[in-house]
Design a protein around this motif. Structure first.
Motif, mmCIF file in Angstrom:
data_model
loop_
_atom_site.group_PDB
_atom_site.id
_atom_site.type_symbol
_atom_site.label_atom_id
_atom_site.label_comp_id
_atom_site.label_asym_id
_atom_site.label_seq_id
_atom_site.Cartn_x
_atom_site.Cartn_y
_atom_site.Cartn_z
ATOM 1 N N LYS A 158 -1.197 3.140 -6.007
ATOM 2 C CA LYS A 158 -2.265 3.395 -6.973
ATOM 3 C C LYS A 158 -1.952 2.868 -8.397
ATOM 4 N N SER A 185 0.847 -1.198 0.000
ATOM 5 C CA SER A 185 0.000 0.000 0.000
ATOM 6 C C SER A 185 0.877 1.240 0.000
ATOM 7 N N GLY A 186 0.258 2.376 -0.305
ATOM 8 C CA GLY A 186 0.975 3.641 -0.257
ATOM 9 C C GLY A 186 1.403 3.984 1.160
ATOM 10 N N THR A 187 0.555 3.653 2.112
ATOM 11 C CA THR A 187 0.862 3.904 3.523
ATOM 12 C C THR A 187 2.171 3.221 3.924
ATOM 13 N N VAL A 214 2.349 8.686 -4.939
ATOM 14 C CA VAL A 214 1.310 7.653 -4.926
ATOM 15 C C VAL A 214 0.176 8.001 -5.895
ATOM 16 N N ILE A 215 -0.174 9.283 -5.990
ATOM 17 C CA ILE A 215 -1.145 9.696 -7.011
ATOM 18 C C ILE A 215 -0.445 10.077 -8.315
ATOM 19 N N GLU A 247 3.903 15.889 -1.617
ATOM 20 C CA GLU A 247 3.186 15.580 -2.854
ATOM 21 C C GLU A 247 3.511 16.740 -3.797
ATOM 22 N N ASN A 253 -4.849 15.728 -2.282
ATOM 23 C CA ASN A 253 -5.564 15.372 -1.057
ATOM 24 C C ASN A 253 -6.119 16.568 -0.295
ATOM 25 N N ASP A 283 6.278 11.986 -2.667
ATOM 26 C CA ASP A 283 5.192 11.013 -2.540
ATOM 27 C C ASP A 283 4.417 11.030 -3.854
ATOM 28 N N TYR A 310 -1.407 14.342 2.141
ATOM 29 C CA TYR A 310 -1.687 13.067 2.799
ATOM 30 C C TYR A 310 -0.649 12.054 2.357
ATOM 31 N N HIS A 311 -0.098 11.348 3.337
ATOM 32 C CA HIS A 311 0.915 10.345 2.993
ATOM 33 C C HIS A 311 0.576 8.989 3.591
ATOM 34 N N GLY A 312 -0.710 8.664 3.637
ATOM 35 C CA GLY A 312 -1.105 7.420 4.272
ATOM 36 C C GLY A 312 -1.326 7.650 5.752
HETATM 37 C C1 LIG Z 1 -3.546 7.315 -1.418
HETATM 38 C C2 LIG Z 1 -2.311 7.982 -0.967
HETATM 39 C C3 LIG Z 1 -1.443 7.394 -0.034
HETATM 40 C C4 LIG Z 1 -1.793 6.162 0.717
HETATM 41 O O1 LIG Z 1 -1.898 5.031 -0.095
HETATM 42 P P1 LIG Z 1 -2.757 3.784 0.436
HETATM 43 O O2 LIG Z 1 -2.543 2.753 -0.619
HETATM 44 O O3 LIG Z 1 -4.163 4.269 0.539
HETATM 45 O O4 LIG Z 1 -2.201 3.391 1.745
HETATM 46 C C5 LIG Z 1 -0.221 8.010 0.216
HETATM 47 N N1 LIG Z 1 0.106 9.152 -0.392
HETATM 48 C C6 LIG Z 1 -0.704 9.764 -1.278
HETATM 49 C C7 LIG Z 1 -0.261 11.018 -1.944
HETATM 50 C C8 LIG Z 1 -1.949 9.220 -1.566
HETATM 51 O O5 LIG Z 1 -2.788 9.860 -2.395
#
Ligand SMILES: *Cc1c(COP(=O)(O)O)cnc(C)c1O
Length: 431
Positions: free
Chosen positions: A267, A116-118, A241-242, A206, A211, A239, A144-146
């Motif tokens: 993601k 997961s991103g978290t 993740v997005i 980010e 977020n 980060d 947001y970073h999880g």
């Molecule tokens: C969604 C998200 C996370 C967390 O990822 P998960 O898979 O939900 O744990 C971390 N950082 C960013 C920028 C996100 O948008």
């Protein structure tokens, strides 16, 4: 629109799952509704258990850049599944996946897969702290970073929506090393580095925040983070993740022409299966177990099925660079349509877009930090959301979520969305 079946399932869900959902945003609580339970999805459309059809702008919160059930993403998944779902010993798919990410992303030499991103951001912090021998971390309000403890401070979307900037259950001792600055505020970061630079292990950011709605980082701001972390020998973590493989195949280093020391993914790289990853320069990543003293592990890390689907996704994006231009053109079309609606209705709402990511804020003025967007009129957003939903358009059920476009969205989808947007804005503002 009939939601009888969703309501029925929700009632039972409440008995067995906290709040009936496995992630808070799904509860639709901030818009005053009950959750939709989904039966299936295809392309740009998602269908709930009552058979209602919606054009989907959540896209699983980002992973589905190629739409639901994309054939290239799912190609061969059945054969892979029948070969076994998990082994707990390595496969070659993990190596291919790591190679794809490292080759695509300027600035990282090695990557470790997680689920997961978290997990990705949490593990990146640990590595950065071990590498620098320092404790403090710096993050930005609204990013947001999880949900790991150290990062659950003034984080975005879910936590902004529910007004819980810091979760209960996070001891003050744990977050006393977490510094928070205003996003896009160069003066404040400079001041914080002047005061604490020697103790700052890393900056996590980010580059385009998704977020707090969509709030793009300014190039000058991201460049300053690069310069300060260089000067103070802190690790710069993007980060992604997005943004990873969303801004373009080269992600932020290509978009901003700035390279971090580490990057976190999730993601898109899982193509809709549970995947995260963190990567960095050799000297940092070689600190990680079994090479070095930083422990990090995962029973399902690099899961063969997840890697297979993720690899299909990345290979498709790599071999079809036109996807990003196509997405941007579609997004621009939608943006222009919405801007035209706003003009016709005499509304002056803030709107942001980077590539295929959007933000529409129910406020006027600029949207450059959480301080700016916290003034949004949430009541108006809620009316807007409900009106969009009743016209068959599903957007994130909260003001502080970004909107995601996929290649599966057709011109017809976009035209319907623009029309619905006009009606919903009219309704929200009593025009
Ligand atoms: C969604 C998200 C996370 C967390 O990822 P998960 O898979 O939900 O744990 C971390 N950082 C960013 C920028 C996100 O948008």
């Amino acid at each position: 629109m009939d939601h009888t079946q969703s309501e029925k399932i929700y009632e039972e869900a409440l008995q067995y799952i906290p709040g009936g959902v496995n992630s808070p945003v799904r509860a639709f609580k901030s818009v005053g509704l009950n959750p939709l339970f989904i039966d299936r999805a295809e392309g740009s459309k998602i269908y709930d258990v009552d058979g209602n059809e919606y054009i989907d702008y959540i896209c699983s919160w980002g992973p589905l850049i190629l739409g639901h059930g994309n054939k290239a993403v799912l190609k061969g998944i059945e054969e892979q599944l029948l070969k076994g779902t998990s082994y707990g010993v390595p496969t070659s798919i993990e190596v291919e996946m790591a190679k794809l990410i490292v080759e695509a992303y300027r600035g990282i030499d090695k990557v470790r897969m997680v689920s997961s991103g978290t997990e990705a951001t949490m593990s990146a912090l640990r590595a950065a702290r071990a590498y620098t021998g320092k404790n403090k971390i710096l993050k930005f309000e609204g990013c947001y970073h999880g949900h790991s403890d150290a990062l659950l401070v003034k984080s975005g979307s879910g936590t902004l929506t529910y007004g819980v900037p810091t979760s209960l259950g996070v001891p003050e001792d744990v977050i006393k090393h977490t510094l928070v600055c205003r996003y896009n505020d160069c003066d404040e970061v400079e001041a914080v580095f002047k005061a604490h630079g020697a103790d700052i292990a890393c900056v996590i950011v980010e580059t385009i925040s998704g977020n707090m709605g969509l709030v793009p980082g300014r190039k000058k701001f991201i460049q300053l983070l690069r310069d300060l972390t260089n000067t103070y020998q802190s690790v710069l973590i993007f980060d992604e993740v997005i943004t990873g493989f969303r801004l373009g195949y080269g992600s932020s280093p290509e978009h901003f022409d700035i390279e971090p020391d580490m990057a976190c993914f999730g993601k898109i790289i899982g193509g809709g299966l549970p995947v995260g990853a963190y990567g960095g320069k050799n000297e940092i990543m070689d600190m990680i177990s079994p090479l070095g003293p930083v422990y990090q592990a995962g029973t399902l890390s690099g899961n063969p099925l997840a890697m297979y689907v993720g690899k299909n996704t990345l290979e498709y994006l790599k071999n079809h660079p036109e996807v990003y231009r196509e997405l941007s053109e579609k997004a621009k079309y939608l943006e222009d349509g919405i801007k035209n609606n706003l003009k016709q209705l005499g509304l002056d709402l803030a709107m942001t877009r980077v590539g295929s990511l959007f933000g529409l804020f129910f406020m006027t003025g600029k949207a450059e930090s959480y301080d700016d967007v916290r003034n949004c009129d949430l009541e108006k957003f809620n009316i807007y959301f409900k009106e969009m939903l009743s016209q068959g358009i599903l957007i994130g059920p909260a003001q502080f979520e970004a909107m995601f476009l996929s290649t599966a969205h057709t011109k017809e989808d976009l035209d319907r969305t623009i029309k619905a947007n006009y009606n919903a804005l009219k309704c929200a503002y009593n025009l």
